[in-house]
Design a protein around this motif. Structure first.
Motif, PDB file in Angstrom:
ATOM      1  N   ASP A 276       0.852  -1.190   0.000  1.00 32.74           N
ATOM      2  CA  ASP A 276       0.000   0.000   0.000  1.00 32.74           C
ATOM      3  C   ASP A 276       0.890   1.244   0.000  1.00 32.74           C
ATOM      4  O   ASP A 276       1.657   1.464   0.940  1.00 32.74           O
ATOM      5  CB  ASP A 276      -0.896  -0.006   1.236  1.00 32.74           C
ATOM      6  N   PRO A 277       0.822   2.097  -1.037  1.00 35.44           N
ATOM      7  CA  PRO A 277       1.706   3.273  -1.096  1.00 35.44           C
ATOM      8  C   PRO A 277       1.486   4.266   0.035  1.00 35.44           C
ATOM      9  O   PRO A 277       2.343   5.103   0.310  1.00 35.44           O
ATOM     10  CB  PRO A 277       1.366   3.895  -2.464  1.00 35.44           C
ATOM     11  N   SER A 278       0.328   4.181   0.729  1.00 36.92           N
ATOM     12  CA  SER A 278       0.069   5.116   1.831  1.00 36.92           C
ATOM     13  C   SER A 278       0.588   4.594   3.169  1.00 36.92           C
ATOM     14  O   SER A 278       0.536   5.305   4.177  1.00 36.92           O
ATOM     15  CB  SER A 278      -1.443   5.375   1.943  1.00 36.92           C
ATOM     16  N   PHE A 279       1.115   3.356   3.194  1.00 31.52           N
ATOM     17  CA  PHE A 279       1.533   2.758   4.454  1.00 31.52           C
ATOM     18  C   PHE A 279       2.695   3.494   5.117  1.00 31.52           C
ATOM     19  O   PHE A 279       2.670   3.716   6.335  1.00 31.52           O
ATOM     20  CB  PHE A 279       1.904   1.284   4.233  1.00 31.52           C
ATOM     21  N   PRO A 280       3.764   3.922   4.365  1.00 33.58           N
ATOM     22  CA  PRO A 280       4.848   4.668   5.022  1.00 33.58           C
ATOM     23  C   PRO A 280       4.360   5.921   5.740  1.00 33.58           C
ATOM     24  O   PRO A 280       4.822   6.240   6.833  1.00 33.58           O
ATOM     25  CB  PRO A 280       5.787   5.000   3.858  1.00 33.58           C
ATOM     26  N   ALA A 281       3.408   6.642   5.114  1.00 33.26           N
ATOM     27  CA  ALA A 281       2.872   7.851   5.749  1.00 33.26           C
ATOM     28  C   ALA A 281       2.105   7.495   7.014  1.00 33.26           C
ATOM     29  O   ALA A 281       2.144   8.230   8.017  1.00 33.26           O
ATOM     30  CB  ALA A 281       1.966   8.594   4.760  1.00 33.26           C
ATOM     31  N   PHE A 282       1.400   6.356   6.990  1.00 34.41           N
ATOM     32  CA  PHE A 282       0.663   5.899   8.169  1.00 34.41           C
ATOM     33  C   PHE A 282       1.619   5.590   9.321  1.00 34.41           C
ATOM     34  O   PHE A 282       1.375   5.955  10.475  1.00 34.41           O
ATOM     35  CB  PHE A 282      -0.147   4.646   7.818  1.00 34.41           C
ATOM     36  N   VAL A 283       2.756   4.936   8.999  1.00 27.25           N
ATOM     37  CA  VAL A 283       3.754   4.609  10.023  1.00 27.25           C
ATOM     38  C   VAL A 283       4.326   5.885  10.637  1.00 27.25           C
ATOM     39  O   VAL A 283       4.492   5.994  11.854  1.00 27.25           O
ATOM     40  CB  VAL A 283       4.879   3.742   9.428  1.00 27.25           C
ATOM     41  N   GLU A 284       4.614   6.871   9.777  1.00 26.95           N
ATOM     42  CA  GLU A 284       5.142   8.143  10.271  1.00 26.95           C
ATOM     43  C   GLU A 284       4.133   8.840  11.180  1.00 26.95           C
ATOM     44  O   GLU A 284       4.499   9.438  12.198  1.00 26.95           O
ATOM     45  CB  GLU A 284       5.508   9.050   9.099  1.00 26.95           C
ATOM     46  N   LYS A 285       2.859   8.761  10.815  1.00 24.09           N
ATOM     47  CA  LYS A 285       1.820   9.381  11.636  1.00 24.09           C
ATOM     48  C   LYS A 285       1.727   8.695  12.989  1.00 24.09           C
ATOM     49  O   LYS A 285       1.567   9.355  14.025  1.00 24.09           O
ATOM     50  CB  LYS A 285       0.471   9.300  10.909  1.00 24.09           C
ATOM     51  N   MET A 286       1.836   7.361  12.993  1.00 26.21           N
ATOM     52  CA  MET A 286       1.803   6.612  14.251  1.00 26.21           C
ATOM     53  C   MET A 286       2.970   7.007  15.147  1.00 26.21           C
ATOM     54  O   MET A 286       2.814   7.181  16.359  1.00 26.21           O
ATOM     55  CB  MET A 286       1.843   5.107  13.961  1.00 26.21           C
ATOM     56  N   GLU A 287       4.150   7.156  14.547  1.00 23.64           N
ATOM     57  CA  GLU A 287       5.324   7.559  15.324  1.00 23.64           C
ATOM     58  C   GLU A 287       5.113   8.947  15.916  1.00 23.64           C
ATOM     59  O   GLU A 287       5.502   9.217  17.053  1.00 23.64           O
ATOM     60  CB  GLU A 287       6.569   7.544  14.443  1.00 23.64           C
ATOM     61  N   GLY A 288       4.479   9.840  15.125  1.00 24.87           N
ATOM     62  CA  GLY A 288       4.197  11.179  15.626  1.00 24.87           C
ATOM     63  C   GLY A 288       3.255  11.157  16.819  1.00 24.87           C
ATOM     64  O   GLY A 288       3.432  11.913  17.786  1.00 24.87           O
ATOM     65  N   GLU A 289       2.245  10.261  16.757  1.00 29.24           N
ATOM     66  CA  GLU A 289       1.311  10.149  17.870  1.00 29.24           C
ATOM     67  C   GLU A 289       2.012   9.595  19.126  1.00 29.24           C
ATOM     68  O   GLU A 289       1.708   9.998  20.250  1.00 29.24           O
ATOM     69  CB  GLU A 289       0.131   9.234  17.484  1.00 29.24           C
ATOM     70  N   LEU A 290       2.943   8.683  18.932  1.00 27.33           N
ATOM     71  CA  LEU A 290       3.701   8.153  20.066  1.00 27.33           C
ATOM     72  C   LEU A 290       4.549   9.247  20.708  1.00 27.33           C
ATOM     73  O   LEU A 290       4.682   9.320  21.950  1.00 27.33           O
ATOM     74  CB  LEU A 290       4.590   6.975  19.609  1.00 27.33           C
ATOM     75  N   GLU A 291       5.135  10.101  19.874  1.00 28.88           N
ATOM     76  CA  GLU A 291       5.930  11.216  20.393  1.00 28.88           C
ATOM     77  C   GLU A 291       5.060  12.145  21.239  1.00 28.88           C
ATOM     78  O   GLU A 291       5.495  12.682  22.253  1.00 28.88           O
ATOM     79  CB  GLU A 291       6.561  11.999  19.233  1.00 28.88           C
ATOM     80  N   LYS A 292       3.803  12.337  20.810  1.00 25.95           N
ATOM     81  CA  LYS A 292       2.887  13.191  21.563  1.00 25.95           C
ATOM     82  C   LYS A 292       2.599  12.611  22.941  1.00 25.95           C
ATOM     83  O   LYS A 292       2.460  13.341  23.933  1.00 25.95           O
ATOM     84  CB  LYS A 292       1.579  13.375  20.799  1.00 25.95           C
ATOM     85  N   LEU A 293       2.507  11.268  23.016  1.00 21.36           N
ATOM     86  CA  LEU A 293       2.260  10.618  24.296  1.00 21.36           C
ATOM     87  C   LEU A 293       3.390  10.877  25.283  1.00 21.36           C
ATOM     88  O   LEU A 293       3.152  11.011  26.486  1.00 21.36           O
ATOM     89  CB  LEU A 293       2.072   9.101  24.103  1.00 21.36           C
ATOM     90  N   LEU A 294       4.622  10.962  24.745  1.00 17.66           N
ATOM     91  CA  LEU A 294       5.765  11.226  25.630  1.00 17.66           C
ATOM     92  C   LEU A 294       5.722  12.644  26.189  1.00 17.66           C
ATOM     93  O   LEU A 294       6.286  12.913  27.253  1.00 17.66           O
ATOM     94  CB  LEU A 294       7.077  11.019  24.867  1.00 17.66           C
ATOM     95  N   GLU A 295       5.064  13.546  25.468  1.00 26.65           N
ATOM     96  CA  GLU A 295       5.018  14.927  25.905  1.00 26.65           C
ATOM     97  C   GLU A 295       3.915  15.182  26.933  1.00 26.65           C
ATOM     98  O   GLU A 295       3.886  16.238  27.558  1.00 26.65           O
ATOM     99  CB  GLU A 295       4.794  15.839  24.695  1.00 26.65           C
ATOM    100  N   GLU A 296       3.002  14.221  27.076  1.00 26.55           N
ATOM    101  CA  GLU A 296       1.908  14.407  28.036  1.00 26.55           C
ATOM    102  C   GLU A 296       2.399  14.293  29.484  1.00 26.55           C
ATOM    103  O   GLU A 296       3.309  13.556  29.766  1.00 26.55           O
ATOM    104  CB  GLU A 296       0.802  13.367  27.763  1.00 26.55           C
TER     105      GLU A 296
END
Length: 215
Positions: free
Chosen positions: A195-215
């Motif tokens: 799926d060509p959109s999968f890399p962008a999905f992985v990057e978005k997931m990583e971004g959400e994980l980074e947000k959890l660390l900031e909470e």
């Protein structure tokens, strides 16, 4: 006399747009009693994908009226060809006795492709050999290994740091007994990677994980 070079593929995927707005990938594999799949680059400027006597794909590598984008990721090559307003996408996974050999074969094909067109490459294509577990050390700047009670639990923050590689955590037993551990992930991964959109999905997931660390 026309010359050509060939490489063996383990899998070839072709993106098939649906007539009702949906879409899917048609996958061809070299297994069971099916003929092997080969990628061939002809000196005249064409890339061919053949399985036995069947032609799976033909991609022109030269031409002013088309836009060809090629990307290498590990042992995979991804192609997007836009011509006359239509887009054609395909993905090819190279064969080898091990993953390192498959990456080497893919890189060899990339060198030939660069004679005709530009190729972008994922940074992790050439992966360093991993040290044995007993010799593995934490990355620079990473904290010490976190000791956890085998019968205990972890906070969301600790789990996030572990997933992102910021700490080394021995997960409690409860995290090894989930139902997902028993699921055969190979078919799911194949679909995701094609799926060509999968890399962008992985990057978005990583971004959400980074947000959890900031909470």
């Amino acid at each position: 006399m026309t010359t050509c070079l060939s490489w063996r593929l383990t899998r070839y995927g072709r993106f098939v747009p649906g007539s009702t707005g949906g879409h899917s990938w048609k996958i061809f594999e070299a297994k069971d009693d099916k003929p092997e799949i080969f990628l061939t680059i002809v000196e005249s400027g064409y890339l061919l994908v053949l399985q036995g006597q069947e032609s799976l794909d033909t991609i022109p590598l030269l031409g002013e009226s088309q836009l060809l984008k090629v990307h290498q990721k590990s042992d995979n090559l991804m192609f997007r060809l836009t011509s006359k307003g239509e887009s054609h996408m395909s993905r090819m996974q190279f064969g080898g006795r091990c993953r390192a050999e498959a990456i080497k074969e893919c890189s060899s094909a990339v060198e030939k492709l660069k004679e005709y067109t530009s190729v972008t490459t994922q940074d992790d294509t050439l992966l360093p050999a991993k040290p044995p577990p007993a010799e593995a050390s934490a990355p620079a700047g990473q904290g010490k290994a976190v000791e956890v009670d085998p019968e205990g639990s972890l906070s969301i923050r600790s789990l996030t740091q572990h997933i992102l590689g910021e700490t080394v955590v021995t997960l409690p037993r409860v995290y090894h007994q989930g139902s997902l551990v028993q699921v055969d992930l190979e078919p799911v991964l194949r679909v995701c990677l094609l799926d060509p959109s999968f890399p962008a999905f992985v990057e978005k997931m990583e971004g959400e994980l980074e947000k959890l660390l900031e909470e």
